[in-house]
Every structure is written in C-alpha cells, then in structure tokens.
Write an enzyme that holds these catalytic residues in place. Structure first.
Site, short mmCIF file in Angstrom:
data_model
loop_
_atom_site.label_atom_id
_atom_site.label_comp_id
_atom_site.label_asym_id
_atom_site.label_seq_id
_atom_site.Cartn_x
_atom_site.Cartn_y
_atom_site.Cartn_z
N LYS A 115 7.37 10.95 4.58
CA LYS A 115 7.73 10.52 5.73
C LYS A 115 7.42 11.44 6.79
O LYS A 115 7.20 10.91 7.91
CB LYS A 115 9.12 10.02 5.72
CG LYS A 115 9.40 8.70 4.92
CD LYS A 115 10.76 8.23 5.68
CE LYS A 115 11.20 6.98 4.74
NZ LYS A 115 12.53 6.56 4.59
N LYS A 207 2.16 0.69 -1.39
CA LYS A 207 3.38 -0.34 -1.56
C LYS A 207 3.65 -1.11 -0.35
O LYS A 207 3.30 -0.71 0.86
CB LYS A 207 4.67 0.84 -1.53
CG LYS A 207 5.88 0.29 -1.92
CD LYS A 207 6.94 1.44 -2.01
CE LYS A 207 7.24 2.12 -0.60
NZ LYS A 207 8.39 2.70 -0.54
N LYS A 210 7.92 -2.17 5.14
CA LYS A 210 8.07 -2.69 6.63
C LYS A 210 7.39 -2.07 7.53
O LYS A 210 7.24 -2.37 8.63
CB LYS A 210 9.62 -2.18 6.82
CG LYS A 210 10.80 -3.04 6.12
CD LYS A 210 12.09 -2.13 6.12
CE LYS A 210 13.11 -2.60 5.16
NZ LYS A 210 14.38 -2.00 5.14
P1 TYM Z 1 14.95 0.62 1.43
O1 TYM Z 1 15.78 0.02 2.76
O2 TYM Z 1 13.61 1.16 1.77
O3 TYM Z 1 14.55 -0.85 0.51
C1 TYM Z 1 15.72 -1.56 0.00
C2 TYM Z 1 15.28 -1.86 -1.34
O4 TYM Z 1 14.32 -2.43 -1.70
C3 TYM Z 1 13.46 -1.76 -2.70
N1 TYM Z 1 11.90 -1.93 -2.02
C4 TYM Z 1 11.05 -2.22 -3.20
N2 TYM Z 1 11.07 -2.73 -4.15
C5 TYM Z 1 9.84 -3.19 -5.06
N3 TYM Z 1 8.57 -3.22 -4.05
C6 TYM Z 1 8.78 -2.80 -3.08
N4 TYM Z 1 7.26 -2.69 -2.28
C7 TYM Z 1 9.78 -2.11 -2.33
N5 TYM Z 1 10.17 -1.63 -1.18
C8 TYM Z 1 11.34 -1.47 -1.20
C9 TYM Z 1 13.91 -0.27 -2.55
O5 TYM Z 1 13.44 0.40 -3.84
C10 TYM Z 1 15.31 -0.48 -2.36
O6 TYM Z 1 16.07 -0.81 -3.55
N6 TYM Z 1 17.05 4.72 0.15
C11 TYM Z 1 17.13 3.36 0.09
C12 TYM Z 1 18.51 2.65 0.75
C13 TYM Z 1 19.94 3.41 0.08
C14 TYM Z 1 20.32 3.09 -1.14
C15 TYM Z 1 21.56 4.07 -1.21
C16 TYM Z 1 19.87 2.56 -2.28
C17 TYM Z 1 20.86 4.08 1.01
N7 TYM Z 1 21.78 4.43 -0.03
C18 TYM Z 1 22.52 4.18 -2.27
C19 TYM Z 1 20.48 2.59 -3.43
C20 TYM Z 1 21.88 3.45 -3.33
C21 TYM Z 1 16.14 2.47 1.05
O7 TYM Z 1 15.56 3.31 1.74
O8 TYM Z 1 15.85 1.33 0.51
#
Ligand code: TYM
Length: 344
Positions: A115, A207, A210
C-alpha cells in the site's frame, strides 16, 4: 494454553464498492458461521481512515457494508453488527498493543509495503500501525476464530504474536489478577473454501480488489444482472478447453480463478465443477457461470438496495450492535488496565 469460549470476530472496511472477493472470501462465510458460533461482525471505519476518505462517501460506505451484511443473511439480533468507531475500546487497546508489538514485526507486513509503495515516508502512521488495531479488534472480544480471505493471513499471524507477547510479558500480573495462565486466546484464522483468494477477471495474477481502476476486473455486489453477465463474458481466459481434473488448472491462472468462483457460488468443489465442464470450451462454462453469479449475487444486491433506502434502520442496527459490543469490550479493557497496573 487454557481453552477459551469460542467466539467469531471479523471486519470489513467501508472503503468502496464491495465485490465478489469480499463476498465469497468473507461475508458468505460469516453467514455460515452464525449457525455454530457467537459472532461479532464489524464495519471497520477506523481502519478506513488510515488513507484519506471523503466524509460523505465514508458515511455512505458504512451504510453499504452494513446493508451487505444483513442482505447476505447475517442476523443482527442474534449476533452483533456494529461500526468500530462507536466502541472506543478498539482504539484504546490498539494503543496498548502499539506498546507490545515490535517495529520489526510491523516492518515485515507485506500489505503495508504494497500500500505504501515508494511513498512510505508520506503515508499515515495509522497505515503502519493498521495491524495492531486489527489485533485489538479481535482481542478486545477475546475472539478465538477469525474468518478472512487469504490476504489477511499475515495480519492474523501478527495478532497471535501480539496476544502471545502480552500473555508472556504480563504473565505474573495475569495470574495474580485471577486470569490463570493466559489472558488472551491466540486467534485462529479461518481461511477456507474454494475462494479464499478471488482474482481479477482481467488478470489472473492480480487479486480482485476495490481499488482496481477497471470495473471489469470485479463483480460488485451492486451490479445488476446485465453487468454481471457482461463482465463474465469479457473475463480473460486462455484458448484451451477446461481440464477434467484439478491438476490441469496448474499454471492456468484465469481458468483456475473462474472455476474457483463457480465452485464457491454453487457450494461444490473444483473437482465437481471440472467433472461437469472438463473438455468443454469457455463459452459454455461462462454462460453457466454467469447464471450462477446472477443467482448468487443479485438477491443480495437487490436486498441491499432495499435496505439502503432506509438509512435510519441501518443506523439503529449499528447503534444497537455497538451498545452490546461496548459491554463486552469494556470488560476486557478493564481487565487489561488491572493487568497493566493502571489505576481505575
Ligand atoms: P477488507 O475490507 O479489505 O476485506 C474484507 C474481507 O474480504 C476478504 N477479501 C477477499 N477474499 C477473497 N478474495 C479477494 N479478492 C478478497 N479481497 C478481500 C478479506 O480477506 C477480508 O476478509 N484488514 C481487514 C479488515 C479488518 C479485519 C479486522 C478482519 C479489520 N479488523 C479484524 C478480521 C479481523 C481488511 O482490510 O479487509
């Protein structure tokens, strides 16, 4: 290590259009876990502001993720759905964890490197400390299981390291405050199923995300039937027919991705899908995939639209969830203060 009562926690950032990766890798699995566990699902708005957000868009994205949770089938009465900034203990415990985690641990985080890119002197301190806030999200509820996509694996490992170091550093105080051998569980990542890493529809080595500039790279939860079908028709493939066995997908990134998506949508394994489509060309497979994607996503998307028309209801859900989350979080934070030696 003592055993802790099982509890699920996970979070999704309100930072833009939710896509098929978020749905298959995370939200769909959140729904399934409700049957077997007490679950807490969080809209992580404090994480969102680690990069600059427009306040108007942020508010609308918080509502959108909340609507997606409910539309996908999460029951906010039986479980807890809330937004992170309403429970101050997340930020409070994150500060404690900033004093537990080591610079070297955070320096190794690949997501930060991706990032920040070449701009690492100029990104926010919050982006660097992002993983300690994640550890706090999970551990403020002493959660034991965390369903996430593959990209969060390293962050989950860091959460375990933070929990372990806290337990070690304060072992005596933990015991003398009546918590036995360990205060925090070591949370287990649940990274399972055929779609833990959904890839871009335009490039099987990237990947689905968004932030990809091309909207054709992803299926959004808000896409209608025509958009879904068109994006799948245009998805990149290779000239060979589909293989009959999973081994035949090796090195065929786009084929592997589409088969994984199909399997996750229909609840089959990759092997089952290939039994059906092996030897056929992509046009037949793509039309079945478009049907499966429409059947899987459109009901969620249209229910989201209905829910988004009543923001008052969504806010009431978040407020109620936050009230219940706060009770649990305050209890943990009180104990942490006692363990640290703070006066309260
Ligand atoms: P975020 O908001 O980027 O994504 C949310 C969830 O979606 C999953 N994900 C994917 N899974 C499969 N293929 C993909 N291309 C893909 N893109 C996203 C992510 O793995 C995630 O599970 N840091 C985290 C949010 C967070 C969190 C937490 C998660 C904050 N605190 C505590 C678990 C526990 C994040 O940015 O997810």
């Amino acid at each position: 290590m003592p055993t802790f009562p099982e509890r699920v926690f996970s979070g999704v950032q309100p930072t833009g259009s939710l896509h098929l990766g978020n749905y298959l890798g995370a939200i769909k699995r959140f729904v399934a876990l409700q049957e077997t566990h007490d679950c807490i699902y969080c809209v992580v708005d404090l994480h969102a502001i680690t990069v600059q957000q427009s306040p108007v868009e942020l508010r609308s994205n918080i509502r959108e993720v909340t609507a997606a949770f409910i539309a996908a089938g999460i029951d906010p009465k039986k479980h807890i759905v809330f937004n992170q900034s309403q429970v101050a203990e997340h930020a409070e415990l994150a500060w404690v964890f900033n004093c537990v985690a080591r610079m070297g641990w955070l320096n190794r985080m690949t997501q930060f490197k991706d990032k920040a890119g070449k701009n690492s002197e100029n990104v926010s301190v919050g982006l660097f400390a992002y993983p300690t806030l994640m550890a706090a999200d999970i551990l403020v509820y002493r959660a034991t299981h965390v369903p996430v996509g593959e990209d969060q694996k390293q962050h989950l490992e860091l959460s375990r390291d933070v929990a372990q170091k806290f337990n070690n550093d304060f072992a005596e105080s933990i015991a003398s405050n009546g918590f036995g051998e360990a205060f925090f569980p070591l949370p287990e990542p649940l990274i399972q199923g055929p779609a833990t890493r959904v890839m871009s529809l335009r490039d099987g080595s990237k990947k689905m995300s968004k932030s990809d500039v091309s909207d054709y790279s992803r299926l959004n939860l808000s896409d209608d039937r025509d958009a879904i079908a068109q994006k799948i028709r245009k998805a990149k493939t290779d000239p060979e027919p589909l293989p009959s066995e999973v081994a035949g997908l090796a090195g065929r990134l786009e084929a592997d991705n589409l088969v994984g998506i199909f399997a996750a949508l229909t609840g089959e394994s990759r092997a089952d899908v290939l039994k059906r489509f092996g030897g056929q060309n992509f046009s037949a497979f793509k039309s079945a995939l478009a049907d499966a994607a429409v059947a899987g996503l459109e009901p969620v998307g249209s229910e989201m639209k209905r829910l988004l028309a009543d923001p008052g209801h969504l806010e009431a859900v978040l407020n109620d969830g936050a009230d219940r989350a706060r009770v649990l979080a305050a209890k943990t934070m009180g104990s942490v203060k006692d363990i640290l030696g703070f006066v309260r």
